[in-house]
Design an enzyme around this catalytic site. Structure first.
Site, PDB file in Angstrom:
ATOM      1  N   GLU A   1      38.999  42.613  39.187  1.00 28.28           N
ATOM      2  CA  GLU A   1      37.910  42.152  40.042  1.00 28.28           C
ATOM      3  C   GLU A   1      38.409  40.914  40.762  1.00 28.28           C
ATOM      4  O   GLU A   1      38.937  40.002  40.132  1.00 28.28           O
ATOM      5  CB  GLU A   1      36.672  41.815  39.217  1.00 28.28           C
ATOM      6  CG  GLU A   1      35.483  41.496  40.097  1.00 28.28           C
ATOM      7  CD  GLU A   1      34.649  40.328  39.614  1.00 28.28           C
ATOM      8  OE1 GLU A   1      33.518  40.191  40.081  1.00 28.28           O
ATOM      9  OE2 GLU A   1      35.144  39.528  38.786  1.00 28.28           O
TER      10      GLU A   1
ATOM     11  N   HIS B   1      27.099  45.607  39.213  1.00 29.66           N
ATOM     12  CA  HIS B   1      26.067  44.888  38.456  1.00 29.66           C
ATOM     13  C   HIS B   1      25.817  43.467  38.978  1.00 29.66           C
ATOM     14  O   HIS B   1      24.962  42.771  38.426  1.00 29.66           O
ATOM     15  CB  HIS B   1      26.475  44.842  36.978  1.00 29.66           C
ATOM     16  CG  HIS B   1      27.718  44.030  36.769  1.00 29.66           C
ATOM     17  ND1 HIS B   1      28.944  44.393  37.284  1.00 29.66           N
ATOM     18  CD2 HIS B   1      27.921  42.856  36.128  1.00 29.66           C
ATOM     19  CE1 HIS B   1      29.839  43.489  36.955  1.00 29.66           C
ATOM     20  NE2 HIS B   1      29.247  42.537  36.253  1.00 29.66           N
ATOM     21  N   ASP B   2      26.554  43.021  39.988  1.00 28.32           N
ATOM     22  CA  ASP B   2      26.391  41.659  40.513  1.00 28.32           C
ATOM     23  C   ASP B   2      25.719  41.606  41.884  1.00 28.32           C
ATOM     24  O   ASP B   2      25.489  40.503  42.400  1.00 28.32           O
ATOM     25  CB  ASP B   2      27.761  40.985  40.662  1.00 28.32           C
ATOM     26  CG  ASP B   2      28.427  40.672  39.331  1.00 28.32           C
ATOM     27  OD1 ASP B   2      27.696  40.483  38.335  1.00 28.32           O
ATOM     28  OD2 ASP B   2      29.665  40.609  39.295  1.00 28.32           O
TER      29      ASP B   2
ATOM     30  N   ASP C   1      37.933  41.199  34.640  1.00 31.26           N
ATOM     31  CA  ASP C   1      36.955  40.286  35.228  1.00 31.26           C
ATOM     32  C   ASP C   1      37.634  39.057  35.848  1.00 31.26           C
ATOM     33  O   ASP C   1      38.524  38.465  35.224  1.00 31.26           O
ATOM     34  CB  ASP C   1      36.010  39.828  34.100  1.00 31.26           C
ATOM     35  CG  ASP C   1      34.787  39.094  34.592  1.00 31.26           C
ATOM     36  OD1 ASP C   1      33.974  39.705  35.303  1.00 31.26           O
ATOM     37  OD2 ASP C   1      34.643  37.893  34.255  1.00 31.26           O
TER      38      ASP C   1
ATOM     39  N   ASP D   1      35.812  46.487  29.968  1.00 34.64           N
ATOM     40  CA  ASP D   1      35.786  45.259  30.751  1.00 34.64           C
ATOM     41  C   ASP D   1      36.539  44.185  29.974  1.00 34.64           C
ATOM     42  O   ASP D   1      36.230  43.919  28.805  1.00 34.64           O
ATOM     43  CB  ASP D   1      34.318  44.835  30.949  1.00 34.64           C
ATOM     44  CG  ASP D   1      34.069  44.243  32.313  1.00 34.64           C
ATOM     45  OD1 ASP D   1      34.858  43.389  32.729  1.00 34.64           O
ATOM     46  OD2 ASP D   1      33.065  44.625  32.949  1.00 34.64           O
TER      47      ASP D   1
HETATM   48  O1  ISL Z   1      27.707  37.492  41.398  1.00 31.64           O
HETATM   49  C1  ISL Z   1      28.452  36.793  42.051  1.00 31.64           C
HETATM   50  C2  ISL Z   1      28.007  35.803  42.999  1.00 31.64           C
HETATM   51  O2  ISL Z   1      26.716  35.543  42.936  1.00 31.64           O
HETATM   52  C3  ISL Z   1      29.874  36.884  41.990  1.00 31.64           C
HETATM   53  O3  ISL Z   1      30.413  35.774  42.606  1.00 31.64           O
HETATM   54  C4  ISL Z   1      30.370  36.961  40.563  1.00 31.64           C
HETATM   55  O4  ISL Z   1      30.006  35.832  39.865  1.00 31.64           O
HETATM   56  C5  ISL Z   1      31.865  37.047  40.585  1.00 31.64           C
HETATM   57  O5  ISL Z   1      32.182  38.187  41.300  1.00 31.64           O
HETATM   58  C6  ISL Z   1      32.406  37.139  39.172  1.00 31.64           C
HETATM   59  O6  ISL Z   1      31.776  38.171  38.481  1.00 31.64           O
HETATM   60  C7  ISL Z   1      32.215  38.504  37.215  1.00 31.64           C
HETATM   61  O7  ISL Z   1      32.365  37.407  36.355  1.00 31.64           O
HETATM   62  C8  ISL Z   1      31.176  36.707  35.986  1.00 31.64           C
HETATM   63  C9  ISL Z   1      30.034  37.625  35.557  1.00 31.64           C
HETATM   64  O8  ISL Z   1      28.834  36.907  35.527  1.00 31.64           O
HETATM   65  C10 ISL Z   1      29.882  38.796  36.477  1.00 31.64           C
HETATM   66  O9  ISL Z   1      28.885  39.659  36.007  1.00 31.64           O
HETATM   67  C11 ISL Z   1      31.222  39.461  36.570  1.00 31.64           C
HETATM   68  O10 ISL Z   1      31.199  40.655  37.303  1.00 31.64           O
HETATM   69  C12 ISL Z   1      31.563  35.806  34.855  1.00 31.64           C
HETATM   70  O11 ISL Z   1      32.212  36.528  33.847  1.00 31.64           O
END
Ligand code: ISL
Ligand code: CA
Length: 550
Positions: A254, A327-328, A199, A98
């Site tokens: 992402e 994971h989100d 990310d 990641d």
């Molecule tokens: O979980 C979300 C909304 O509630 C998503 O919007 C998420 O924040 C977004 O997709 C970005 O996610 C990524 O970056 C974030 C991290 O917290 C997430 O785990 C990651 O997947 C910040 O690095």
């Protein structure tokens, strides 16, 4: 359609904190992962995506990195990482890391230097602005609630953080920052890893006017104001040209804010940017103006439309990953299936969906054993910074705390962050110690030992289907065409490659559903349940037919 290994393989995401604890401190780690590679090999996945394992104060579980060149001691050492990579390769699998480079931790040395003075050499590594009218520079809000700006007393200026205030955004305008990131890429690629999941990559180029955002809904602000900035393609192409193209690796971005209209700008085969993206359109369904804890209704018509529109947008020129959770977001069977009386059947149907669309499938840990959402009743049982921040914000604005917890049961990120259920024993076999977050109490019924004791289980369904998919080029390179059916409960589509055709029929409902499609000339080759009625599907039934066209 161009043939590529990363189109043919299947990704499995590991969230290391929750996967397997190797040393009994309650936190998943690298040794734990090594000890479970047999499981992944048996399942038949190809590429492991590891969520962040770098040095981090853990404000956002590792998505706040304080040293890109070191492993968090809770996860292990660099030596253990090298061993893990070796073991993965020895089994013929691959590893992608990641890459979190929109922001660092505020405890990263760059930021610690940057905040010391306006004239510091590292000041421009981050985005600093004076305030406006006694407040922040503009009205931007962070993904996790509150202003996206934090006043730093030392110099009296604000820094931008699109996520928590412990995640300051890097300033990609600065060529030194871009060179630092290229170094990070080289370091890990030289170790022999097989690529990166990047990310929030569409957020790295900022709109430098920093104008106030119109506030229709948060997702629109993300797409129109935070994402797809003017130099985003220059920056992504820069990483590709300077570093990535010199290695045989894959990259998946992402993409919050990447819409189907701009998707090909990131993944078009001729772009020299990314191999594929995780677009989030279906993940953001149901998010209201204030996001996931402000829900609105949606259903399968919207989900299906997103799959269709994205496939059309990509055509033969680009590629996406197909996934229904990570994971989100909540557990797929709880969100898109029925995690009560039809848990097994609906989990298998969703497996078929993921493994038969056009795109590289991505399976989140625990999905292969049918894990579902968790319902903790006390806010203190939750650990996710997003849930905790919004709990404060919403309850202070008058939302009943009990009501908010009900929303968390459905939408919170900790639904997918509880430990994996390896057995029905102590802590579900995850740890000898006290897990950092409680185990889902349903581990007695749902666990790996149980699904391995029955040939008709979700686990074996995944295993057999992954093997089946590998033998069917039509499921990888074939076109994707949706077939309209009178019953709203059905999702029917075809994959076609030369003379070969596969027809997929999914009943995504708790009801018996009539099928109109004429099946003459087709033979059934896969299903998730027995059913003697050809023209009626049972609840959550999934079938695949095959036909050779002359
Ligand atoms: O979980 C979300 C909304 O509630 C998503 O919007 C998420 O924040 C977004 O997709 C970005 O996610 C990524 O970056 C974030 C991290 O917290 C997430 O785990 C990651 O997947 C910040 O690095
Ligand atoms: Ca541990």
């Amino acid at each position: 359609m161009e043939k590529k290994w990363w189109k043919e393989e299947v990704i499995y995401q590991i969230y290391p904190r929750s996967f397997m604890d190797g040393n009994g401190d309650g936190i998943g780690d690298l040794q734990g992962i090594r000890s479970k590679l047999d499981h992944l090999e048996e399942l038949g996945i190809d590429i492991i995506w590891l969520s962040p394992i770098y040095q981090s104060p853990n404000d956002d579980n590792g998505y706040d990195i304080s040293d890109y060149y070191d492993i968090h001691p809770e996860f292990g050492t660099m030596e253990e990482f090298d061993q893990l990579l070796n073991d993965i390769h020895a089994r013929g699998m691959k590893l992608i890391m990641d890459l979190v480079v929109n922001h660092t931790s505020d405890e990263h040395q760059w930021f610690e230097e940057s905040r010391t003075s306006i004239n510091d050499a590292k000041r421009d590594y981050y985005i600093w602005k004076p305030g406006k009218n006694g407040g922040p520079p503009n009205n931007w809000r962070s993904f996790f609630g509150g202003s996206a700006w934090e006043l730093d007393e030392k110099t009296g200026e604000y820094y931008l953080h699109l996520f928590t205030k412990k995640q300051p955004d890097l300033n990609w305008e600065n060529p030194k920052v871009r060179e630092e990131i290229n170094e990070v890429l080289r370091f890990w690629l030289e170790k022999g890893i097989d690529g990166f999941r990047m990310d929030v990559i569409p957020l790295i180029s900022k709109r430098l006017e920093f104008a106030d955002a119109p506030q229709p809904s948060f997702n629109e602000v993300v797409a129109e104001v935070y994402s797809n900035g003017p130099k985003v393609h220059e920056y992504i192409n820069g990483m590709y040209e300077s570093v990535i193209k010199h290695y045989d690796v894959m990259t998946v971005g992402e993409g919050p804010g990447i819409t189907k209209e701009v998707g090909l700008n990131y993944v078009g085969h001729d772009r020299g940017e990314l191999n594929m993206i995780f677009h989030l359109d279906h993940m953001f369904l149901g998010h209201g103006p204030k996001g996931k804890f402000d829900p609105v209704n949606y259903g399968w018509p919207e989900i299906k439309k997103i799959f269709k529109d994205w496939d059309e947008a990509m055509g033969d020129s680009g590629w996406i990953s197909i996934f229904l959770d990570n994971h989100d977001f909540p557990r797929l069977v709880s969100r898109f299936g029925n995690d009560q009386e039809h848990r097994e059947a609906s989990a298998k149907l969703l497996a078929v969906l993921i493994l038969t669309h056009r795109g590289t499938p991505c399976i989140y840990q625990g999905t292969e054993i049918g894990m579902s959402n968790v319902k903790f009743n006390d806010i203190n049982q939750y650990k996710d910074v997003e849930t905790l921040n919004f709990y404060t914000e919403f309850t202070e604005a008058g939302t009943d705390p009990k009501k908010f917890i009900e929303l968390v049961h459905e939408h919170g990120r900790d639904n997918v962050r509880t430990p994996i259920h390896w057995t029905d024993g102590k802590n579900a076999g995850f740890s000898e110690g006290t897990p950092w977050i409680e185990v889902n109490p349903n581990y007695k019924e749902i666990n790996l030992t149980e699904v391995k004791s029955r040939k008709d289980s979700i686990f074996y369904f995944y295993k057999e289907f992954l093997k089946f998919r590998k033998e069917q080029p039509v499921l990888i390179y074939g076109s994707f065409d949706v077939i309209e059916e009178p019953s709203e409960n059905l999702y029917v589509y075809k994959r076609v490659l030369d003379a070969e055709e596969m027809l997929i029929i999914l009943n995504h409902s708790d009801e018996h559903s009539p099928l109109a499609f004429n099946l003459d000339g087709y033979s059934k080759i896969q299903n998730n349940m027995e059913n003697t009625m050809e023209k009626v599907l049972l609840p959550w039934e999934a079938r695949i037919y095959k036909r050779i066209n002359s």
